[in-house]
Design a protein around this motif. Structure first.
Motif, short mmCIF file in Angstrom:
data_model
loop_
_atom_site.label_atom_id
_atom_site.label_comp_id
_atom_site.label_asym_id
_atom_site.label_seq_id
_atom_site.Cartn_x
_atom_site.Cartn_y
_atom_site.Cartn_z
N HIS A 15 0.87 -1.18 0.00
CA HIS A 15 0.00 0.00 0.00
C HIS A 15 0.90 1.23 0.00
O HIS A 15 1.82 1.32 0.81
N ILE A 16 0.66 2.15 -0.90
CA ILE A 16 1.46 3.35 -1.00
C ILE A 16 0.64 4.54 -0.50
O ILE A 16 -0.44 4.82 -1.02
N THR A 17 1.15 5.21 0.52
CA THR A 17 0.45 6.37 1.07
C THR A 17 0.65 7.58 0.16
O THR A 17 1.56 7.62 -0.68
N PHE A 18 -0.18 8.58 0.36
CA PHE A 18 -0.04 9.81 -0.42
C PHE A 18 1.33 10.46 -0.17
O PHE A 18 1.98 10.94 -1.09
N GLU A 19 1.76 10.41 1.09
CA GLU A 19 3.06 10.99 1.43
C GLU A 19 4.19 10.25 0.72
O GLU A 19 5.13 10.88 0.19
N GLN A 20 4.11 8.91 0.68
CA GLN A 20 5.15 8.14 -0.01
C GLN A 20 5.16 8.44 -1.50
O GLN A 20 6.23 8.59 -2.11
N ALA A 21 3.97 8.53 -2.10
CA ALA A 21 3.89 8.85 -3.53
C ALA A 21 4.46 10.22 -3.82
O ALA A 21 5.17 10.44 -4.81
N THR A 22 4.16 11.18 -2.94
CA THR A 22 4.68 12.54 -3.11
C THR A 22 6.20 12.55 -2.99
O THR A 22 6.91 13.18 -3.79
N ASN A 23 6.72 11.83 -1.99
CA ASN A 23 8.18 11.76 -1.81
C ASN A 23 8.85 11.13 -3.02
O ASN A 23 9.91 11.58 -3.48
N PHE A 24 8.24 10.07 -3.53
CA PHE A 24 8.80 9.37 -4.68
C PHE A 24 8.89 10.30 -5.88
O PHE A 24 9.92 10.41 -6.55
N ALA A 25 7.79 11.01 -6.13
CA ALA A 25 7.78 11.95 -7.26
C ALA A 25 8.82 13.04 -7.07
O ALA A 25 9.54 13.43 -8.02
N ARG A 26 8.94 13.55 -5.85
CA ARG A 26 9.91 14.62 -5.59
C ARG A 26 11.34 14.14 -5.79
O ARG A 26 12.19 14.87 -6.30
#
Length: 594
Positions: free
Chosen positions: A554-565
């Motif tokens: 499960h990927i949290t919104f924070e993890q997805a945001t960090n990954f993109a950044r």
């Protein structure tokens, strides 16, 4: 010739049934090393480093249930033991460390290699550490160290100054101030009160969607776990140390849990209304039900570990096997099996998704495919060890355990470098069984290459020569690289993350072992057949793509945001990472694709 203290120490260990010691020599233990040369009771395994000896002793304890023993000299040798001993302590394994010390007359004089060993070991051997200063005290020191290691499932330590080791042993006099111990010990039967068992049964019987989470504490209770799961219609997730508790071909087994876990395990926890945890200290509360979502029951032999991960309604202190046996007659079979059917549907879907992800192309090889194609080829009764790194994800998710297999790794310490020494410890404990270690190139460079020398030294003593080390050569400290991206939002830092390429297979060949190097996906299966039929230990070097993401369930919104950044921040591997990440996400959405 009169027996020395070193002779008697070994004799007393033999009285406890100990027959193997892992260690490395040094002048601080010369008296014990000399005694080893005078007895045929022990097999001494010379590791390349004391830390490795401690890992081997820990593995012995994990795979046999017996006390593991490691031996090190004073000063630096003793210090080197610590990481392996902490691994044993945190995973609740009985290990006794025998450690040398400088001569008693020199202590307190800032002598060479003088270290305050009692203080040094006071945490890792918090249940029992002692320095023997009189020959008459060695008996009770050994007896207490072994007994406490067994009963508390922990690390203990006996420190013996080098001059004392060579003194003539004298048994304790029958006088005030002496102790007269024995080797007597029996395993207790630990059961909760009946009224507490009934309270637990009431909670479980009331649940409509029961989830079980099991760990290393039920490795000897597979039948009882299956009975409970069948009666309650429960799905069963496995903490990583409990991977070998149940076979993965059972349709309701959802596999691993946590960052290295599966989507069915995530769904199981997020949708259940009742949680039964047995024999596990799984630490990550974010992967358990939300507080208040589910009623909870927990069983653990160590009462200190109860109700600290999730607010349990009933917390039972007891042996897992005995407690489940006592609980089963109180449970009512769920007539509505819709929850079980939902769990099993998710498991079937997961395995299709995993296969699709494993078969995705990569540059040059998808690491997940190496594990996926190994899994059905694993021989019966194999013992598996894994290291800490991105490869642990594929071990956790893609290796299907069958009945009769064993598997372990560093659970709570999660240290790098344990995979190869664990495998060596397992092989000495079970020389007639095949053993396979799964490690990354970081761990292999850290200490695995050194322990290949140990394998070369001893392998001809093993009844079954099958001993395989899978090395994932991706030239990257991959797990930390991905944690940088997903947890912190930082791009990869090549200065800290890039590893030098190393010819692992060729190095194995130089030691007289077999080396196999795989750098094309069509070679994988055939190379596994070759490795598993070899007449000597094998290093299977897989040249794999570091950009394949070990996607969490499960990927949290924070993890997805960090990954993109991290990717937008100039990650040097952004192109390959993006390409492989998209493939993985597509497989989650379209798992039936060709």
């Amino acid at each position: 010739m009169s027996a020395t203290v070193g002779d008697y120490l070994l004799y007393r260990l033999s009285q406890w049934g100990i027959r193997r010691i892992y260690g490395y020599p040094g002048d601080g233990i010369n008296g014990i090393i000399g005694a080893l040369g005078r007895t045929t009771e022990f097999q001494f395994i010379q590791a390349r480093h004391e830390e490795m000896a401690a890992f081997m002793a820990c593995a012995h304890a994990k795979f046999t249930g017996e006390v593991g023993v490691c031996l090190a000299t004073s000063g630096p040798g003793a210090i080197h033991l610590l990481n392996g001993l902490y691994d044993a302590k945190l995973d609740h394994q009985p290990v006794v460390a025998i450690v040398g010390q400088q001569a008693r007359a020199a202590l307190g004089g800032h002598y060479q290699q003088e270290v305050d060993l009692v203080t040094l070991f006071k945490d890792v051997a918090s249940e029992y550490v002692t320095m023997v200063t009189k020959s008459a005290a060695v008996r009770h020191a050994v007896d207490r160290a072994v007994r406490i290691a067994q009963i508390e499932r922990t690390v203990t330590c006996v420190i013996v100054p080098n001059d004392l080791q060579e003194e003539t042993y004298e048994k304790p006099a029958r006088a005030h101030g002496t102790l007269h111990s024995s080797v007597a010990y029996s395993v207790p039967r630990v059961l909760p009160q009946e009224q507490d068992l009934r309270r637990a049964a009431d909670v479980l019987n009331a649940g409509k969607k029961v989830a079980m989470l099991v760990g290393a504490g039920v490795l000897n209770a597979a039948d009882e776990v299956m009975q409970v799961a069948e009666v309650l219609g429960a799905g069963v997730a496995k903490a990583l140390l409990g991977k070998a508790v149940l076979p993965d071909d059972l349709p309701y087994v959802t596999g691993a849990i946590g960052l290295l876990g599966t989507k069915p395990s995530w769904d199981l926890m997020m949708e259940c209304d009742t949680l039964l945890m047995v024999g596990t200290s799984f630490p990550y509360s974010e992967f358990l039900p939300k507080e208040g979502q589910a009623r909870g029951v927990q069983i653990d032999l160590d009462g200190r570990m109860l109700a600290i991960r999730y607010p349990m309604e009933v917390a039972l202190t007891g042996d897992s096997k005995e407690t489940l046996r006592a609980l089963i007659p109180m449970l009512q079979r769920k007539q509505d099996r819709s929850w079980r059917e939902q769990v099993e549907k998710g498991v079937r879907q997961w395995w299709k998704t995993s296969e699709a992800q494993a078969m995705n192309s990569a540059n040059p090889i998808n690491p997940q495919r190496v594990f996926w194609e190994l899994s059905p080829k694993l021989p019966d009764g194999v013992i598996l060890t894994a290291d800490s790194g991105s490869g642990t994800n594929w071990f956790a998710r893609d290796i299907k355990i069958r009945k009769g297999m064993m598997a372990s790794l560093s659970g709570n310490l999660a240290t790098m470098g344990c995979g190869v020494p664990y495998a060596i410890g397992a092989k000495f404990a079970f020389p007639h069984r095949p053993v396979l270690a799964m490690v990354g190139d970081g761990a292999m460079q850290m200490n695995g290459n050194g322990e290949l020398v140990t394998v070369a030294k001893y392998w001809k003593q093993w009844k079954d020569p099958r001993f395989i080390i899978l090395v994932l050569n991706n030239r990257d400290l991959n797990q930390v690289t991905w944690e940088q991206r997903v947890m912190a939002g930082d791009p990869k830092t090549p200065a800290t993350q890039d590893l030098p390429d190393f010819p692992y297979a060729k190095y194995a060949e130089s030691l007289g072992l077999k080396g196999i190097r795989v750098d094309r996906p069509e070679q994988i299966a055939r190379a596994w057949d070759e490795a598993l039929s070899a007449d000597r230990p094998v290093v299977y070097e897989a040249y794999v793509d570091p950009d394949v993401p070990p996607l969490p369930p499960h990927i949290t919104f924070e993890q997805a945001t960090n990954f993109a950044r991290s990717l937008l921040g100039g990650d040097v591997d952004a192109g390959g990472v993006m390409k492989q990440s998209i493939k993985g996400m597509v497989d989650k959405l379209l798992p039936h694709k060709d």
